[in-house]
Design an enzyme around this catalytic site. Structure first.
Site, PDB file in Angstrom:
ATOM      1  N   ASP A   1      12.988   4.907   3.672  1.00  0.00           N
ATOM      2  CA  ASP A   1      11.171   4.136   4.406  1.00  0.00           C
ATOM      3  C   ASP A   1      11.937   3.357   5.902  1.00  0.00           C
ATOM      4  OD1 ASP A   1      10.888   4.447   1.877  1.00  0.00           O
ATOM      5  OD2 ASP A   1      10.507   2.611   1.396  1.00  0.00           O
TER       6      ASP A   1
ATOM      7  N   SER B   1       5.532   1.095   3.402  1.00  0.00           N
ATOM      8  CA  SER B   1       6.972   0.740   3.619  1.00  0.00           C
ATOM      9  C   SER B   1       6.519  -0.706   4.801  1.00  0.00           C
ATOM     10  CB  SER B   1       7.465   1.053   4.393  1.00  0.00           C
ATOM     11  OG  SER B   1       8.174   2.008   3.444  1.00  0.00           O
TER      12      SER B   1
ATOM     13  N   SER C   1       7.361  -3.368   3.742  1.00  0.00           N
ATOM     14  CA  SER C   1       9.031  -4.485   3.624  1.00  0.00           C
ATOM     15  C   SER C   1       9.823  -3.832   4.690  1.00  0.00           C
ATOM     16  CB  SER C   1       8.838  -4.287   2.020  1.00  0.00           C
ATOM     17  OG  SER C   1       9.606  -3.208   2.404  1.00  0.00           O
TER      18      SER C   1
ATOM     19  N   ALA D   1       0.590  -1.492   0.312  1.00  0.00           N
ATOM     20  CA  ALA D   1       0.068   0.040  -0.246  1.00  0.00           C
ATOM     21  C   ALA D   1       0.554   1.539   0.254  1.00  0.00           C
ATOM     22  CB  ALA D   1      -0.625  -0.045   1.375  1.00  0.00           C
ATOM     23  N   GLY D   2       1.947   0.925  -0.183  1.00  0.00           N
ATOM     24  CA  GLY D   2       2.802   1.764  -0.015  1.00  0.00           C
ATOM     25  C   GLY D   2       3.197   2.913   1.238  1.00  0.00           C
TER      26      GLY D   2
HETATM   27  C1  GLA Z   1       9.865   3.637  -2.070  1.00  0.00           C
HETATM   28  C2  GLA Z   1      11.523   3.219  -1.933  1.00  0.00           C
HETATM   29  C3  GLA Z   1      11.635   4.955  -1.337  1.00  0.00           C
HETATM   30  C4  GLA Z   1      11.585   5.845  -1.835  1.00  0.00           C
HETATM   31  C5  GLA Z   1      10.223   5.852  -2.607  1.00  0.00           C
HETATM   32  C6  GLA Z   1       9.695   6.592  -3.206  1.00  0.00           C
HETATM   33  O1  GLA Z   1       9.463   3.796  -0.867  1.00  0.00           O
HETATM   34  O2  GLA Z   1      11.582   2.162  -0.726  1.00  0.00           O
HETATM   35  O3  GLA Z   1      13.046   4.299  -0.547  1.00  0.00           O
HETATM   36  O4  GLA Z   1      12.740   6.444  -2.701  1.00  0.00           O
HETATM   37  O5  GLA Z   1       9.823   4.750  -3.042  1.00  0.00           O
HETATM   38  O6  GLA Z   1      10.631   8.220  -2.558  1.00  0.00           O
END
Ligand code: GLA
Length: 395
Positions: free
Chosen positions: A177, A131, A133, A128-129
């Protein structure tokens, strides 16, 4: 309410571990997901980011074993997978990569390892963006650092988690992240300089507003080359500018004039990518000034601008994300909105008047379903502390 929830997740992680492995865990850690207010795709270009840790977590419980086996169990997948410390194998494109990637990093230190049992529980949506992981990696490295008394510093753990992602999942991600997951602080955003790793906390003064996440439920596949391709395109841009200006090291050092001279004649796509990154760094600096003054109107406007450029210049959005941003823009109660994270799916982050949220969600859910055939998930998140050890019975 939140504390109750936190407590019950810790408790259920403990109980599930006991049931699965018939032992008490030695350690339980948890590591949060993150939002990013502004500064997207800038971290791997030595730029600035403005993330904050959120009150959704990956929980990791670990217990010692007296052999070389690693038993991994994820509550969400109800599957137990066994690895051998002496032969970790290759990437499997599964949740275990995040954990085995960390073990692989630890093996490269002088720390003496042994087999262990590990259980993963999480209330962070995957893909879902937010983070998930990085949260798993950071909770794992904190737990194993405690279990094996490795005495690794927080910053080194952040760097090892990033390396684990590079080597075991194949995503050449930046450091944002993991950094946010580990160094998050309650009610503060982190202004991180991804070149020097200097950082400063800034209070997130939201007044009557709130950050609302809208999940498209489109699974982004960061590993699917597009992310790595953007990184390479930025590097190509820097290499071309360097031919005339050898002193530059990253897009951080490059101006639009330099791009016009050295990149524009060569490749319009690479030009767009580099232009986006240079402008996004400047937007972030303006956004920080606005945030300091409590000027959320300016912050919101900059968020909308970031989205437009991520979509048009960097081309990492998708029709579902664009739809959501376009819809919310119609409402004066939404000061700003943009896609968040790597892109190609995941969430939008919205700066919204708190009292307007229920009505907004009521309109958006059916509209989103009708336009995309997908469900919209909504998360009102709080800003919280970074990775913590909740139980440690090794001392
Ligand atoms: C992902 C990557 C981050 C960053 C974002 C975009 O979440 O893991 O390191 O680059 O995309 O800002």
């Amino acid at each position: 309410m939140i504390q109750q929830n936190d407590f019950s997740l810790k408790q259920s992680t403990l109980e599930l571990f006991k049931k699965q492995f018939r032992q008490l865990p030695n350690i339980i850690t948890r590591s949060p997901g993150r939002i990013n207010i502004i500064g997207e795709h800038t971290d791997y270009n030595e730029g600035f980011v403005l993330p904050a840790a959120i009150n959704r977590y990956a929980y990791i419980a670990v217990g010692e074993r007296d052999d070389n086996l690693i038993h991994l169990y994820a509550v969400e997948y109800t599957e137990l997978l066994v690895f051998n410390l002496n032969d970790l194998g290759q990437k499997k494109s599964s949740w275990t990569d995040y954990i085995i990637g960390i073990v692989d990093q630890l093996k490269q230190t002088r720390c003496k390892l042994n087999g262990f049992n590990l259980l993963l529980d999480s209330d962070l949506p995957i893909g879902a963006g937010m983070s998930s992981s990085a949260a798993i990696e950071c909770a794992t490295i904190f737990a194993l650092n405690d279990l094996f008394k490795a005495k690794i510093s927080k910053l080194s753990m952040v760097k090892m988690a990033q390396k684990a992602e590079h080597t075991f999942t194949g995503v050449q991600c930046g450091i944002m992240d993991m950094f946010a997951s580990v160094f998050g602080k309650q009610n503060q955003v982190i202004k991180l300089d991804c070149r020097s790793l200097d950082f400063a906390y800034m209070p997130l003064l939201m007044g009557s507003k709130q950050m609302l996440l809208l999940n498209t439920n489109v699974k982004h596949s960061l590993a699917s080359s597009a992310y790595n391709e953007r990184k390479q395109q930025c590097e190509q841009g820097v290499a071309w500018v360097k031919e005339k200006y050898p002193e530059v090291n990253s897009l951080r050092d490059i101006t639009i004039e330099m791009l016009n001279l050295m990149v524009a004649p060569k490749d319009p796509i690479i030009y767009k990518r580099c232009q986006y990154v240079i402008e996004e760094n400047n937007r972030l600096l303006t956004a920080c000034e606005a945030l300091k003054k409590g000027d959320l109107v300016t912050l919101g406007r900059l968020m909308f601008e970031t989205h437009m450029q991520l979509s048009k210049l960097y081309e990492v959005s998708c029709k579902e994300l664009d739809f959501l941003v376009k819809q919310v823009k119609k409402y004066p109660s939404v000061l700003g909105a943009r896609m968040m994270g790597g892109g190609f799916g995941g969430c939008t982050i919205n700066l919204v008047e708190t009292t307007a949220i229920p009505a907004l969600v009521q309109i958006l859910k059916p509209a989103y379903r009708e336009a995309t055939g997908l469900d919209l998930s909504v998360y009102a998140v709080g800003v919280t502390n970074g990775t913590e050890t909740l139980i440690n019975n090794t001392c």
